[in-house]
Design a protein around this motif. Structure first.
Motif, mmCIF file in Angstrom:
data_model
loop_
_atom_site.group_PDB
_atom_site.id
_atom_site.type_symbol
_atom_site.label_atom_id
_atom_site.label_comp_id
_atom_site.label_asym_id
_atom_site.label_seq_id
_atom_site.Cartn_x
_atom_site.Cartn_y
_atom_site.Cartn_z
ATOM 1 N N TYR A 163 -22.263 -9.485 -107.272
ATOM 2 C CA TYR A 163 -22.866 -9.520 -105.945
ATOM 3 C C TYR A 163 -21.909 -8.793 -105.033
ATOM 4 N N ASP A 177 -24.242 -10.997 -95.243
ATOM 5 C CA ASP A 177 -25.113 -9.958 -95.779
ATOM 6 C C ASP A 177 -26.154 -9.607 -94.727
ATOM 7 N N LYS A 217 -29.625 -8.336 -93.813
ATOM 8 C CA LYS A 217 -30.894 -8.277 -94.541
ATOM 9 C C LYS A 217 -32.064 -8.029 -93.611
ATOM 10 N N TYR A 272 -32.259 -10.561 -105.154
ATOM 11 C CA TYR A 272 -31.231 -10.950 -104.181
ATOM 12 C C TYR A 272 -31.155 -12.473 -104.080
#
Length: 134
Positions: free
Chosen positions: A85, A101, A103, A112
């Motif tokens: 990851y 992260d 997104k 994911y």
């Protein structure tokens, strides 16, 4: 007696163009993102780059420390490496590590989500998800 034609005359006679064919249009990216570079670092989207700029500003004010971009974590099962990851950002707030992260709704794929669960189960890391509204 034979008559010679120029290339242009021949093209006109056969109704062909002498111009080179146009280059095919670039295929748009999967999520319609525009890759962007800031301070020599490449980001997958403008939103991700803008978030990095905001985090850089926060680091300069001392709100966060040790900002890193694209940090990899190994994902293993029974000691066997099965994948990795890559966090968009890792930084510290008051001595606490934050794994973040960036997104969009479209990039929250089942793959994911699996990686997010695996990271939590294996490393005890909860991912802070941010988007363009954060």
């Amino acid at each position: 007696m034979s008559v010679r034609m120029t290339e242009e005359e021949y093209a006109a006679a056969t109704k062909r163009s002498t111009k080179a064919p146009a280059a095919p249009k670039a295929k748009p990216s999967k999520y319609r993102n525009v890759p962007t570079t800031i301070n020599g670092e490449r980001f997958d989207s403008k939103g991700e780059a803008n978030r990095y700029a905001a985090l850089l500003a926060a680091e300069q004010t001392g709100a966060i420390s040790n900002l890193r971009h694209e940090v990899a974590y190994a994902l293993t099962v029974s000691g066997e490496l099965i994948g990795k990851y890559i966090a968009d950002y890792v930084y510290y707030v008051g001595g606490v590590r934050v794994v973040e992260d960036f997104k969009s709704p479209a990039s929250r794929t089942p793959f994911y989500l699996w990686k997010r669960k695996h990271l939590l189960a294996e490393h005890g890391i909860v991912i802070l998800e941010t988007d363009r509204n954060t």
